[in-house]
Design an enzyme around this catalytic site. Sequence first.
Site: not given
Ligand code: GLC
Length: 714
Positions: A268
């Site tokens: 993430d």
């Molecule tokens: C965010 C979220 C994740 C998302 C990613 C890209 O922090 O936790 O669900 O897909 O970053 O935006």
Amino acid sequence: MNTGLTVDERVGKLLSQMTLTEKVGQMNQINNLGLDHGDVIREGRVGSALYASSATAGNVRDAGVDLDNLNAIQKMAVEQSRLGIPLLFARDVIHGHRTVFPVPIAQASSWCPELVEKAASIAAKEAAANGIRWTFTPMLDICRDPRWGRITEGFGEDPCLCSRLAASAVRGYQGDDLSDPLKIAACAKHFAGYGGAEGGRDYNTTDIGYRSFRDIFLPPFMAAANEGIASIMAAFNEIDGVPALANKHMLTEILRNEWKFDGVLISDWNAVCELIDHGIVQDKREAAFISLMSGLDMDMVSGTFIAELPSLVDEGKLSIEPVDAAVKRILSLKFKLGLFERPFVDKTLGKKVVLTPENRACALALAQKSMVLLKNDGILPLKKDIKRILLTGEFARSRTELFGTWTLDGRSEETGSVEEALSQRLPDGVHMDVHINYPDEIVRMARSTDVVIACIGEHPGRSGEANSIVSLDLPPGQLERLKAIADMGIPIVAVVFAGRPLAINWLSKRAAAVLYAWHPGIEGGRAIAEILFGDVEPGGRLPVTFPRATGQIPIYYNHKPTGRPLPPSLKEYGRYNDCLDQPLYPFGFGLSYTSFTYEKLEIVKNRIGTDDSIEVSCTVTNNGEREGEEVVQFYVRDCVASVTRPVKELKAFRRICLAPGEKRIINFTVPVAELSFTNINMKKTVEPGDFLFWIGPNSMEGLEGSFRVTVDGD
Ligand code: GLC
């Protein structure tokens, strides 16, 4: 130029030509990659671009995807880098791209896998036409705590429902052939246990027991893996002291060795770096090493892999094998997507597939089937004797607020408000006033109306990521004016917009009707108008338990019996001195505009072998004068086992449509293997013994029967 080689052969051939920097470059994802990143692109030091505005992109609108710019960046990668490896463009297309569907928890309320799949396939077409071939959805985090804002992004509290919808979403986004230019790679997230954040505080510690981890939180991810999902995103959180990116048991032993998942595992946002904040590594070098060795393939925007991995290999502190393994998976995904044959997006696709009438029809149907009628004293559908309506509430004139969080590409001018939809639908002779500003004027106007339609609830800006709340009560000020109206005896139809369950006690007692609309998407206004006037019925059933009070959290239907289950005398009151124990509305609950009777529960065999199936049925009747849909639910209970087992577990469900007066026998055939759980020896198994089962309309009602599982069914 498909060379007739297999994907593996093409990957192997390409890998053999790559330098160490080019290999690690494929493992590096940069957000908002632009033409000003020319050097990084030409040197092959980036493999994927993430179109997201910020770390919590779900609540920050960006400028959207510029297709010409995207194709120009791709042209730079393909024509100016040494090996011409195309970039993979990603974006959070969470519940639709331009056709904004209801938020995922609303989609789960439809209990309609077919519609969820169709919505995902439409989202894939629209995103792919806009150059996006990788989306970070479905989110499969089981959540039992509505204080956590991200409950809106998932499919609720139950592993069975969530698993079925996970498979549907994967099929919708990916189809049977990822090289289809209108299909995109999906990504199951956040692996795993993120929804168990203590206190509902986002990103917080989760302290999940290993059996719950295996039997409640993991099944939806396994369902996605079994459906062939192209990627999985590792979560921010720790479980019992081990952050996901350092959890080799989870990322490799379970995901790769047990489930044979061979897709891409991405972190993430910035999570590789955040191992430092977790306090389990000293620096980025260690963070890069431990997350790669735990099983991570791609680093989302932290820049740690590209900064640290090459030198670790050059210094002999890291073998090239895990790097090659990760790069193979990334290149394999790019070959499967057809990016080497078709790196650029055909700009003519958009007008053929974006916001078509079919797309809108699907969004309308899903909104109608996801809205849950929680209470109705008979006022709905609105009758002919209703001549004057007062429409009020913060959401009465809302447009983009109907979309919900994680709406990055929906547009205000492409949707309609509840006011507009009701105005278009008003029967002849019915007058509607609208007032949303002055509470005293609302009350004054209410006196001369037959019904008040109050569009209230929570703004999407406090839903989704980084949006935890301590109170599930309706937002400040909303109840006071309704109480003044109710005290005058004017009936209130409450239409509640939210990304999570709210504690709507007062509404449940004093409103004439409560329609839970969630954040219903681009056709939400029209869906509400058609439901209120009875053109269609509200089809939703709750995918999550609704508490009476925040203090009941966590509250969920598949709880354990404990050593002191509530005696019948206490059933209503339970363990709290200041609140009833039972949920306000149970998992699976939802009313329709007709009523159904369940009778004649039958089981083919009540002694069943562990390799056999449970075959049960019952007769469901539509008692009303109008066609109606019902979600028939099948639950079981394992009465005695080597560890404690939930008092009920959903094992199957089916949405049916019955004509007025129609009777239908509904059959369920469920393999006994579905009864397996993680036993006292931490082994997934079915234990012979006695079971109860129910077929009914929700997790608290239904016809009860029993069966016994024996080793060979004798
Ligand atoms: C965010 C979220 C994740 C998302 C990613 C890209 O922090 O936790 O669900 O897909 O970053 O935006």
